[in-house]
Design a protein around this motif. Structure first.
Motif, PDB file in Angstrom:
ATOM      1  N   ILE A 281       0.830  -1.205   0.000  1.00 21.28           N
ATOM      2  CA  ILE A 281       0.000   0.000   0.000  1.00 21.28           C
ATOM      3  C   ILE A 281       0.867   1.260   0.000  1.00 21.28           C
ATOM      4  N   MET A 282       1.901   1.279   0.852  1.00 19.67           N
ATOM      5  CA  MET A 282       2.747   2.466   0.991  1.00 19.67           C
ATOM      6  C   MET A 282       3.730   2.622  -0.154  1.00 19.67           C
ATOM      7  N   ARG A 283       4.025   1.516  -0.838  1.00 20.40           N
ATOM      8  CA  ARG A 283       5.019   1.500  -1.917  1.00 20.40           C
ATOM      9  C   ARG A 283       6.393   1.951  -1.413  1.00 20.40           C
ATOM     10  N   ARG A 284       6.744   1.453  -0.250  1.00 19.91           N
ATOM     11  CA  ARG A 284       8.054   1.726   0.331  1.00 19.91           C
ATOM     12  C   ARG A 284       8.411   0.599   1.290  1.00 19.91           C
ATOM     13  N   PRO A 285       9.664   0.554   1.766  1.00 21.44           N
ATOM     14  CA  PRO A 285      10.059  -0.452   2.754  1.00 21.44           C
ATOM     15  C   PRO A 285       9.252  -0.324   4.043  1.00 21.44           C
ATOM     16  N   PRO A 286       9.323  -1.332   4.908  1.00 22.71           N
ATOM     17  CA  PRO A 286       8.396  -1.382   6.050  1.00 22.71           C
ATOM     18  C   PRO A 286       8.644  -0.373   7.145  1.00 22.71           C
ATOM     19  N   VAL A 287       9.813   0.260   7.205  1.00 26.21           N
ATOM     20  CA  VAL A 287      10.134   1.144   8.324  1.00 26.21           C
ATOM     21  C   VAL A 287      10.374   2.562   7.818  1.00 26.21           C
ATOM     22  N   GLY A 288       9.573   3.505   8.306  1.00 28.29           N
ATOM     23  CA  GLY A 288       9.774   4.891   7.938  1.00 28.29           C
ATOM     24  C   GLY A 288       9.410   5.869   9.033  1.00 28.29           C
ATOM     25  N   ASN A 289       8.712   5.393  10.073  1.00 25.27           N
ATOM     26  CA  ASN A 289       8.339   6.247  11.203  1.00 25.27           C
ATOM     27  C   ASN A 289       8.335   5.408  12.470  1.00 25.27           C
ATOM     28  N   LEU A 290       8.023   6.037  13.602  1.00 23.36           N
ATOM     29  CA  LEU A 290       8.103   5.339  14.883  1.00 23.36           C
ATOM     30  C   LEU A 290       7.124   4.172  14.968  1.00 23.36           C
ATOM     31  N   TYR A 291       5.911   4.373  14.451  1.00 21.32           N
ATOM     32  CA  TYR A 291       4.951   3.268  14.490  1.00 21.32           C
ATOM     33  C   TYR A 291       5.469   2.075  13.689  1.00 21.32           C
ATOM     34  N   ASP A 292       6.034   2.347  12.523  1.00 21.37           N
ATOM     35  CA  ASP A 292       6.601   1.264  11.706  1.00 21.37           C
ATOM     36  C   ASP A 292       7.664   0.494  12.470  1.00 21.37           C
ATOM     37  N   THR A 293       8.515   1.219  13.209  1.00 21.42           N
ATOM     38  CA  THR A 293       9.592   0.536  13.921  1.00 21.42           C
ATOM     39  C   THR A 293       9.046  -0.411  14.986  1.00 21.42           C
ATOM     40  N   ILE A 294       7.944  -0.027  15.643  1.00 24.61           N
ATOM     41  CA  ILE A 294       7.412  -0.876  16.713  1.00 24.61           C
ATOM     42  C   ILE A 294       6.922  -2.203  16.150  1.00 24.61           C
ATOM     43  N   ILE A 295       6.091  -2.137  15.098  1.00 26.77           N
ATOM     44  CA  ILE A 295       5.547  -3.391  14.569  1.00 26.77           C
ATOM     45  C   ILE A 295       6.644  -4.218  13.900  1.00 26.77           C
ATOM     46  N   PHE A 296       7.634  -3.547  13.301  1.00 31.16           N
ATOM     47  CA  PHE A 296       8.724  -4.286  12.672  1.00 31.16           C
ATOM     48  C   PHE A 296       9.597  -4.951  13.730  1.00 31.16           C
ATOM     49  N   ILE A 297       9.908  -4.238  14.810  1.00 27.37           N
ATOM     50  CA  ILE A 297      10.715  -4.824  15.882  1.00 27.37           C
ATOM     51  C   ILE A 297       9.953  -5.949  16.557  1.00 27.37           C
ATOM     52  N   ALA A 298       8.645  -5.769  16.767  1.00 25.29           N
ATOM     53  CA  ALA A 298       7.846  -6.843  17.366  1.00 25.29           C
ATOM     54  C   ALA A 298       7.938  -8.110  16.533  1.00 25.29           C
ATOM     55  N   THR A 299       7.776  -7.972  15.230  1.00 27.41           N
ATOM     56  CA  THR A 299       7.843  -9.130  14.342  1.00 27.41           C
ATOM     57  C   THR A 299       9.237  -9.734  14.341  1.00 27.41           C
ATOM     58  N   THR A 300      10.251  -8.888  14.277  1.00 27.50           N
ATOM     59  CA  THR A 300      11.630  -9.369  14.230  1.00 27.50           C
ATOM     60  C   THR A 300      12.016 -10.093  15.518  1.00 27.50           C
ATOM     61  N   VAL A 301      11.650  -9.514  16.666  1.00 26.25           N
ATOM     62  CA  VAL A 301      12.008 -10.123  17.948  1.00 26.25           C
ATOM     63  C   VAL A 301      11.384 -11.503  18.087  1.00 26.25           C
ATOM     64  N   VAL A 302      10.123 -11.616  17.725  1.00 27.33           N
ATOM     65  CA  VAL A 302       9.464 -12.923  17.827  1.00 27.33           C
ATOM     66  C   VAL A 302      10.121 -13.923  16.879  1.00 27.33           C
ATOM     67  N   LEU A 303      10.442 -13.485  15.665  1.00 26.72           N
ATOM     68  CA  LEU A 303      11.091 -14.368  14.701  1.00 26.72           C
ATOM     69  C   LEU A 303      12.461 -14.823  15.204  1.00 26.72           C
ATOM     70  N   VAL A 304      13.254 -13.885  15.718  1.00 26.56           N
ATOM     71  CA  VAL A 304      14.582 -14.228  16.243  1.00 26.56           C
ATOM     72  C   VAL A 304      14.461 -15.177  17.428  1.00 26.56           C
ATOM     73  N   ALA A 305      13.485 -14.934  18.294  1.00 28.32           N
ATOM     74  CA  ALA A 305      13.290 -15.808  19.453  1.00 28.32           C
ATOM     75  C   ALA A 305      12.985 -17.238  19.018  1.00 28.32           C
ATOM     76  N   LEU A 306      12.147 -17.386  18.014  1.00 33.29           N
ATOM     77  CA  LEU A 306      11.828 -18.735  17.539  1.00 33.29           C
ATOM     78  C   LEU A 306      13.040 -19.384  16.874  1.00 33.29           C
ATOM     79  N   LEU A 307      13.864 -18.584  16.195  1.00 31.14           N
ATOM     80  CA  LEU A 307      15.089 -19.137  15.611  1.00 31.14           C
ATOM     81  C   LEU A 307      16.059 -19.584  16.699  1.00 31.14           C
TER      82      LEU A 307
END
Length: 675
Positions: free
Chosen positions: A408-434
């Motif tokens: 929808i945004m036609r850009r990478p997933p991180v560009g503002n503070l809200y983006d960083t929260i949801i991206f970090i949440a997803t990344t942390v959970v993924l890293v934890a499972l790895l």
């Protein structure tokens, strides 16, 4: 004795776990549940799902991009009401949960009902007392009708307070100004279709005592060339205009002013003109300035008038006119190459991916606590698989949501503070499972859903407080998909690694301090290796991201480094993680020291990630939030955890250094007999 200590530790850990769950549920309920009692609106009739679905997909321009009406409604309602839902009841007591699109339809097309709805969230009752409105409590929600008696005083105070610089305003003054802004925004929506509901009064057309006739604006716009000719002739001759013509133009100007702000649903005829038009823009420009496509403008007015005039009739007729309006706007937007993902975005918010992911993370959190309580046996295996399933499902939903947002945004997933929260949440959970897949010790699995739930709640709280569409175009300094991909993602991944290392270290502190396991050295070693690896990863990502940021700065601003607060924050992470690794390699810190230092990493990362945005200086002055008290609470929590860690370490060292009681010699009868 060890078993007794371990049992006590588990009870303490269970109490902490219940506290975490309490925080999660409190924030969730506080986020989604409206305050105050259910407001009664006697004549309310809910919109059908079919009508709402049509309205959701109407393209409008807002925030510099074309989006569905449902997105505009959602963030407008969030800014005024503080939530994306509203509960009202009809005269029989039947309760309805109103979505943002339904609320906006009521505001635009049924203002007589909308003014009774609790649209405005007011967190400081002193604001109401200042404007002469009796408050219900310290915090509550109020309707436009509730505030109407204090409207003149509110406007008077707002004019006075607006002359005071924002940095010198006290909370009462700033909140009064915010309420005035919200009321003005709402009034622009309430009166938007005034032109369609009232039309134009044709003066001196009544006969035999009958009132003057009325005409639609779309019909009057057909005579726009003649009106402009008479206006020009009157101006050239410096003579008064005919009273009927002057009255007609005055009515047009008044109606245009009502519909000039708030909603911009009309794509311009000129493909080079980027800004869409409001209904007021088209009325004013057609009647006074002229337009190269008068037939198009008249068609737009006729379509808008039809929706307003059929809203009071059968809903099927209204839905038909609303569908016609949606198709008309969508066809024009498509021809301009805009609004390609309007339907996708409407579906995105309808499915509420992140809220559903939060639900699965909460289930995973419950499963992880039960898994740690059982620890062994078949039940523990079943609970671990259930925890993994719930956590993985929540992770999958977050990934899907982020991918859709990127489309929808036609850009990478991180560009503002809200983006960083949801991206970090997803990344942390993924890293934890790895990490869990590599260690299979269940500690990473146990904290994965907890971190996911806490960070998604943080994202929702930030969205409520910010009340802005975070998919809108970025500020110019960030408008580079290439650098957003390689620099911002790298730095954000470094934040995620640093936070994960801190939470792993917190697990170590609980395990050793509360003696949750009976001196299981293998688990301790696994945790220490994981924390060490995460600190190394944090250093690598932060260092590479900082260098890439310098290259971007050189490309954008002509200098590699400028001691900007955001740059200094990233450098601070690099220096801190370097000091941890050097101290570890030099033998200055061992297991306890590594984990305590890793816990403090959370404070360093938070300062770089969030706190520098509140300083208000530097070239990275974007993405501010309005509430920063939670930051200080977080720092105090880290300090408290560190104090507990040092106490636990001292107790552990004392326990090892204390002399152990000598074992009594075996009884002679117990000695083996020699043959």
């Amino acid at each position: 004795m060890k078993t007794n200590h371990s049992s006590i530790g588990r009870w303490v850990a269970a109490a902490l776990a219940l506290g975490v769950l309490g925080v999660i549920f409190f924030n969730l309920i506080k986020d989604v549940m409206p305050k105050g009692e259910v407001r009664k609106v006697a004549d309310y009739q809910p919109w059908s799902a079919e009508t709402v679905r049509v309205a959701e997909a109407i393209p409008v321009q807002d925030g510099g991009r074309v989006k569905p009406l449902s997105t505009y409604a959602g963030f407008t309602m969030l800014g005024l009401h503080g939530a994306r839902s509203m509960e009202i009841a009809d005269k029989s007591g039947t309760e309805f949960k109103i979505s943002p699109t339904e609320w906006l339809l009521d505001t635009l097309y049924r203002p007589q009902l909308a003014v009774q709805m609790p649209t405005f969230r007011i967190d400081n009752s002193a604001v109401l007392e200042a404007i002469g409105v009796k408050p219900k409590g310290k915090r509550d929600r109020y309707s436009y009708s509730d505030l109407q008696s204090g409207r003149p005083k509110l406007l008077e105070l707002a004019k006075t307070y607006s002359a005071i610089p924002s940095e010198k305003q006290d909370p009462l003054q700033s909140q009064t100004l915010a309420l005035e802004t919200n009321v003005q925004e709402y009034e622009s929506l309430l009166g938007y279709f005034y032109f369609a509901r009232n039309g134009v009064v044709l003066r001196d057309t009544g006969t035999a005592g009958q009132p003057d006739r009325r005409a639609n604006f779309s019909a009057v716009m057909a005579s726009a060339p003649e009106l402009r000719r008479q206006l020009a002739a009157s101006s050239q001759a410096n003579t008064p205009m005919e009273p009927r013509i002057q009255d007609l133009l005055q009515q047009a100007q008044d109606a245009a002013n009502y519909a000039r702000a708030g909603l911009f649903p009309l794509p311009p005829e000129n493909p080079k003109q980027e800004k869409w038009l409001s209904a007021g823009d088209e009325i004013y420009s057609t009647l006074t300035e002229g337009t190269p496509a008068p037939e198009l403008a008249m068609g737009d007015m006729a379509a808008l008038e039809m929706t307003a005039q059929t809203a009071a009739l059968k809903e099927a007729d209204f839905r038909k006119s609303l569908t016609s309006l949606r198709d008309r706007i969508a066809a024009r937007a498509t021809a301009r190459g805009e609004g390609k993902h309007v339907a996708l975005e409407a579906d995105f918010y309808r499915r509420n991916w992140f809220l559903n992911a939060l639900g699965f993370f909460i289930l995973g959190t419950l499963g992880s606590f039960a898994m740690l309580a059982v620890r062994k046996g078949r039940a523990a295996k079943i609970l671990s698989w259930a925890t993994l399933g719930a956590t993985a499902t929540g992770l999958a939903m977050c990934i899907i949501a982020i991918v859709i947002r990127c489309i929808i945004m036609r850009r990478p997933p991180v560009g503002n503070l809200y983006d960083t929260i949801i991206f970090i949440a997803t990344t942390v959970v993924l890293v934890a499972l790895l990490v869990e897949s590599m260690t299979r010790r269940r500690f990473a699995l146990a904290i994965a859903p907890v971190l996911g739930a806490l960070l998604i709640i943080l994202a929702r709280r930030f969205e409520v407080g910010d009340a802005k569409d975070n998919m809108d175009p970025l500020v110019a300094v960030l408008n580079s998909n290439y650098w957003l991909t390689i620099h911002v993602l790298t730095i954000t991944l470094g934040y995620a690694a640093g936070l994960f290392s801190a939470f792993l270290a917190f697990i170590y502190l609980l395990m050793r301090g509360l003696r949750l396991v009976d001196d299981d050295r293998e688990i301790r070693r696994s945790l220490t290796k994981a924390v060490y690896g995460m600190v190394c990863l944090t250093l690598f990502l932060s260092l590479v991201g900082t260098v890439l940021g310098g290259i971007w700065a050189n490309d954008s601003w002509g200098r590699f480094w400028g001691w900007d607060p955001k740059e200094n924050g990233a450098l601070l992470i690099v220096l801190w993680t370097l000091s941890i690794l050097h101290a570890r390699l030099g033998g200055y810190i061992r297991e306890w020291g590594l984990h305590l230092a890793a816990i403090f990493t959370a404070a360093v990362v938070t300062f770089s990630w969030w706190h520098v945005n509140f300083l208000g200086v530097g070239l990275h002055s974007y993405g501010f939030a309005t509430e920063k008290d939670s930051l200080w609470i977080f720092y105090k929590m880290i300090l408290g955890i560190l104090v507990l860690g040092f106490i636990a370490r001292a107790a552990d060292v004392h326990g090892k250094s204390a002399p152990r009681p000598k074992r009594p010699p075996p009884h002679p009868e117990a000695e083996p007999q020699a043959y």
